[in-house]
Design an enzyme around this catalytic site. Sequence first.
Site, PDB file in Angstrom:
ATOM      1  CB  ILE A  14      -0.761   0.066   1.400  1.00 31.08           C
ATOM      2  CG1 ILE A  14      -1.599  -1.124   1.273  1.00 31.08           C
ATOM      3  CG2 ILE A  14      -1.794   1.279   1.281  1.00 31.08           C
ATOM      4  CD1 ILE A  14      -2.905  -1.321   0.221  1.00 31.08           C
ATOM      5  CB  ALA A  76      14.573   4.440  21.523  1.00 33.61           C
ATOM      6  CD  GLU A  92      19.409   6.137  17.414  1.00 33.35           C
ATOM      7  OE1 GLU A  92      19.261   7.519  18.030  1.00 33.35           O
ATOM      8  OE2 GLU A  92      19.131   6.163  16.039  1.00 33.35           O
ATOM      9  CD  GLU A  96      17.541   9.321  20.911  1.00 35.31           C
ATOM     10  OE1 GLU A  96      17.373   9.188  22.011  1.00 35.31           O
ATOM     11  OE2 GLU A  96      16.862   9.245  19.870  1.00 35.31           O
ATOM     12  CB  SER A 113       2.576  -2.800  17.920  1.00 39.56           C
ATOM     13  OG  SER A 113       2.966  -1.913  18.662  1.00 39.56           O
ATOM     14  CD  GLU A 138      18.310  17.095   7.566  1.00 37.13           C
ATOM     15  OE1 GLU A 138      19.130  17.979   7.487  1.00 37.13           O
ATOM     16  OE2 GLU A 138      17.600  16.710   6.546  1.00 37.13           O
ATOM     17  CD  GLU A 140      16.840  12.145  17.301  1.00 36.84           C
ATOM     18  OE1 GLU A 140      16.454  10.897  17.409  1.00 36.84           O
ATOM     19  OE2 GLU A 140      18.128  12.308  17.185  1.00 36.84           O
TER      20      GLU A 140
END
Lengths: 183, 183
Positions: A14, A76, A92, A96, A113, A138, A140
């Site tokens: 899709i 994360a 990461e 971060e 999920s 850029e 974040e």
Amino acid sequence: MDHLNEKTIQSTSIYKGRIIDLQIDEVELPNGKTSKREIVKHPGAVAIIPITKEGNIILVRQFRKALEKTIIEIPAGKLDEGEAPLMCAKRELAEETGYQSSELEFLLSFYTSPGFADEIIHLYVASGLSEGTTNRDEDEFLDVMEVTLEEAEAMVGDQQIHDAKTAYAIQYLRMKEWTKNQD
Amino acid sequence: MDHLNEKTIQSTSIYKGRIIDLQIDEVELPNGKTSKREIVKHPGAVAIIPITKEGNIILVRQFRKALEKTIIEIPAGKLDEGEAPLMCAKRELAEETGYQSSELEFLLSFYTSPGFADEIIHLYVASGLSEGTTNRDEDEFLDVMEVTLEEAEAMVGDQQIHDAKTAYAIQYLRMKEWTKNQD
């Protein structure tokens, strides 16, 4: 074949995006009937529980467009193509929070999920932290916070923290604390 | 406005499905630049930690098309339109496992994948269980299992269980066990 398996009759793409793809699978059910499954494909991600030498936890505060609000999480990020989870965790954490970790220990992996997405998170515990400089994507923007375990637990209690990986991380630290005290 | 917020410039619906919808939002970032966010909309769900009077946990084994495999989870299911989470927890527990619970306690809610989806899971602990009959959706096939806490922990250790809500549930039961023993 397992008696619960579903066989793909047809898979239709899709949407192919920057982070996720969406496909609809027509499946044959275990009883021979058919149904449709909406499936989000994700590259996988890492999350890091950064623990300071004082036993505090480093958290990040970030706007999440899907929720239309700012929430508090452990650091994360998603895996780059071909990237090993351990390398991703190192990257990461540094990008971060600015922290480098001399001890990065794999804890467990979990699906977030499974009803509609294949996202898997590889969870690491980072200790031996030293401060460096951040280097964010850029698009974040986030705040870095250092809190005690008790403060983090209070934030779960009053729903300031309501993110699965972060709730798991805080519970993990409480268990670790208890085990240590029983030694 | 929070300094981390992202403002929607345009929201485009890509797909409206049976369980999830997909939309792409063009956003203005905190620094004035623009970016795109891929967002999965989900109605929300409940998950239940069913504990027997012997202290065992009830789990379900289910094929998850998104993962192309059968995994072991605590019972869970999505909210029907307008359905209260507590009612949904009662319904899903009975439908999936056949158990009725005389004591259904809310534990916490968490987002599962805030990076790309708005899914929230409301987690309940079910005790005072009595056996009844199952009543599954017509496209739902699963096995019900009863395991001890130690067996469940071993299944996390050897990656038979690698689902976020279920890993959280098992850690929660271990903490509960420890607290009880310290009383």
